[in-house]
Design a protein around this motif. Structure first.
Motif, PDB file in Angstrom:
ATOM      1  N   GLU A   1      76.763 -32.303 -54.049  1.00 53.40           N
ATOM      2  CA  GLU A   1      78.088 -32.536 -54.602  1.00 53.40           C
ATOM      3  C   GLU A   1      78.710 -33.785 -53.977  1.00 53.40           C
TER       4      GLU A   1
ATOM      5  N   GLU B   1      81.720 -34.814 -52.532  1.00 61.12           N
ATOM      6  CA  GLU B   1      82.964 -34.277 -52.021  1.00 61.12           C
ATOM      7  C   GLU B   1      83.684 -35.264 -51.108  1.00 61.12           C
ATOM      8  N   LYS B   2      82.980 -36.307 -50.694  1.00 63.39           N
ATOM      9  CA  LYS B   2      83.574 -37.348 -49.855  1.00 63.39           C
ATOM     10  C   LYS B   2      83.093 -38.710 -50.339  1.00 63.39           C
TER      11      LYS B   2
ATOM     12  N   LYS C   1      87.904 -37.309 -47.936  1.00 59.75           N
ATOM     13  CA  LYS C   1      87.693 -36.037 -48.603  1.00 59.75           C
ATOM     14  C   LYS C   1      88.412 -36.040 -49.939  1.00 59.75           C
TER      15      LYS C   1
ATOM     16  N   LEU D   1      88.113 -33.039 -57.870  1.00 64.18           N
ATOM     17  CA  LEU D   1      86.942 -32.163 -57.938  1.00 64.18           C
ATOM     18  C   LEU D   1      86.935 -31.303 -59.196  1.00 64.18           C
TER      19      LEU D   1
ATOM     20  N   HIS E   1      83.100 -30.527 -60.271  1.00 63.21           N
ATOM     21  CA  HIS E   1      82.559 -29.723 -59.183  1.00 63.21           C
ATOM     22  C   HIS E   1      81.766 -28.530 -59.703  1.00 63.21           C
TER      23      HIS E   1
ATOM     24  N   ARG F   1      85.317 -23.633 -58.594  1.00 64.16           N
ATOM     25  CA  ARG F   1      86.469 -24.535 -58.644  1.00 64.16           C
ATOM     26  C   ARG F   1      87.753 -23.850 -58.197  1.00 64.16           C
TER      27      ARG F   1
ATOM     28  N   VAL G   1      88.223 -24.144 -54.475  1.00 65.64           N
ATOM     29  CA  VAL G   1      88.473 -25.478 -53.932  1.00 65.64           C
ATOM     30  C   VAL G   1      89.934 -25.665 -53.545  1.00 65.64           C
TER      31      VAL G   1
ATOM     32  N   GLU H   1      90.611 -23.833 -50.300  1.00 66.58           N
ATOM     33  CA  GLU H   1      89.510 -23.842 -49.340  1.00 66.58           C
ATOM     34  C   GLU H   1      89.067 -22.420 -49.008  1.00 66.58           C
TER      35      GLU H   1
END
Length: 447
Positions: free
Chosen positions: A30, A32-33, A38, A44, A48, A111, A114, A117
């Motif tokens: 993925e 993600e950064k 981030k 995302l 994602h 998702r 996300v 977190e």
């Protein structure tokens, strides 16, 4: 496609492990950064958990309308069912049957997690099916549920009338309770087996905030190592304006029908939290079949892409509308979270808001001068705002909780919780704010 897709769009199994059971290949990495930065949830949401190359290059995930999925071999089928039945924690390692999982649902769950977190998430056929599955997974006859009040009327009915028939007890404290008041209820409840602490903040429909940090501190002090989980219905503010997992909650519950769905065209629910708690709830969901359907999951994926935009616009509109309404001569009070810092006697609520929330939301309580007659006259005169229950959609909605959503709540409890006949609940949408003010102005003149 030649391979059964997983939530990431990758084949579920590609090679055998040492025991002969097919092992799940690692998903495509993925993004993600980027350059150490981030990526934000709103970014995302566009991809994602999904690889277009495994779905014929389709930019968006297809809707997988199938009841069952083909196993690559018998050993893989056994391995998946070990997860589905709870013999092995974590659920199935591949796709099994649409009562248990499916590509659309798993992308959605990836998702959903996300935003806050969360370690894991589950999607359900409605907000109440999410809540009911949570309760059934966590409590047994003789257990006690400690909860804040008021709750959504169907939740109160489920606890008091349905679970009560099976010997489940409950104790509650008001949404705005102090640490001392929470301690008193927790201490009384601790004489029995407290299986779950269930909160709703802001409370429906009064907009009163619960001090989740105080609840967590009370729970930890009184129950020690044997502490029950804290679950919270975050539908009114989350995930943009409040993230309870950061303030001591273990499980977050959503009616995805509301802001996450956001277009008043679907019904769904969600539960987020630690893997251990989600595994327990997943086993119950697998048993009773309360998972959302593929089409609804696909629609929610569409909605997640604009979640931040919609909630931000609705929040800006609400601030402007409430600033107008609070000074209108026919309005007794506006229960809008953004006003707490300026309200005499609301210092404690203002403190909770400062510590917990990043915005006042777009759903508020409007207390008119008068009673049911004045409330009904106002509601019947609206031209832009729709007279309908629910909230968090693109359109503005208005309803009368005492006579509608909370009609089944006993009158004495409604009065104690502040659900009065002059209370109108309003959910502001994404229309032009000045147009909404014009609508509310002419409706108030009709009283």
């Amino acid at each position: 496609m030649s391979d059964t897709p997983t939530p990431t769009g990758m084949p579920a199994e590609t090679e055998a492990d040492l025991t002969g059971v097919a092992a799940r290949v690692a998903p495509k990495p993925e993004v993600e950064k980027i350059g150490g930065r981030k990526l934000k949830p709103s970014t995302l949401m566009m991809g994602h958990g999904y690889d277009p190359s495994l779905s014929e290059g389709s930019l968006k995930p297809p809707i997988f309308l199938t009841s069952t999925f083909v196993f690559p071999n018998a050993a893989a089928g056994k391995r998946h069912f070990e997860g589905v039945t709870g013999k092995r924690p974590g659920g199935a390692e591949g796709l099994v049957y649409s009562r248990f999982n499916g590509p659309n649902q798993e992308i959605l769950e990836d998702r959903l997690g996300v935003w806050e977190e969360a370690e894991d998430a589950l999607a359900f056929s409605s907000g109440m099916s999410a809540i009911a599955t949570l309760f059934l997974a966590m409590v047994k006859p003789g257990d006690t549920i400690v909860h804040s009040g008021p709750l959504y009327a169907a939740t109160e009915t489920l606890i008091g009338r349905v679970l009560g028939k099976f010997g489940v007890k409950w104790l509650d404290f008001p949404a705005g309770a102090t640490r001392e008041e929470i301690d008193a209820v927790m201490t009384e409840a601790a004489t029995g087996n407290v299986a779950l602490i269930y909160l709703e903040s802001p409370a429906n429909p009064t907009n009163a905030l619960v001090d989740v940090e105080a609840v967590a501190a009370s729970r930890d002090a009184i129950f020690g190592d044997e502490k029950p989980p804290i679950a919270i219905d975050n539908t009114f503010l989350g995930p943009l304006w409040f993230q309870p997992l950061k303030h001591g909650a273990d499980i977050v519950v959503y009616s995805l029908t509301k802001y996450v769905g956001g277009h008043s065209d679907l019904v769904a629910g969600g539960v987020l939290g630690t893997k251990a708690h989600i595994n327990t709830i997943r086993t119950m969901r697998n048993t009773i079949g309360t998972i959302t359907d593929p089409n609804t999951a696909w629609m929610l994926l569409r909605s997640l892409e604009t979640l931040e935009l919609r909630m931000s616009r609705a929040g800006e509109n609400a601030a402007k509308v409430c600033a107008y309404l609070r000074h209108h001569p026919k309005v007794e009070r506006v229960g809008y979270l953004g006003f707490l810092a300026d309200e005499p006697g609301a210092e404690r609520q203002a403190d909770i808001y400062r510590r917990h929330c990043t915005g006042g939301g777009s759903t508020f309580s409007l207390y008119l001068k008068g009673g049911e007659r004045e409330s009904f006259a106002f509601l019947d005169a609206l031209k832009i705002a729709k007279l309908a229950v629910s909230l968090g959609g693109t359109e503005t909605l208005a309803s009368h909780p005492a006579g509608m959503t909370h009609l089944s709540v006993p009158d004495a409890r409604k009065q104690a919780l502040g659900i009065t006949d002059n209370l109108v609940r309003i959910s502001i949408g994404v229309e032009d704010a000045d147009d909404l003010i014009a609508d509310f102005t002419q409706a108030l003149e009709a009283i």
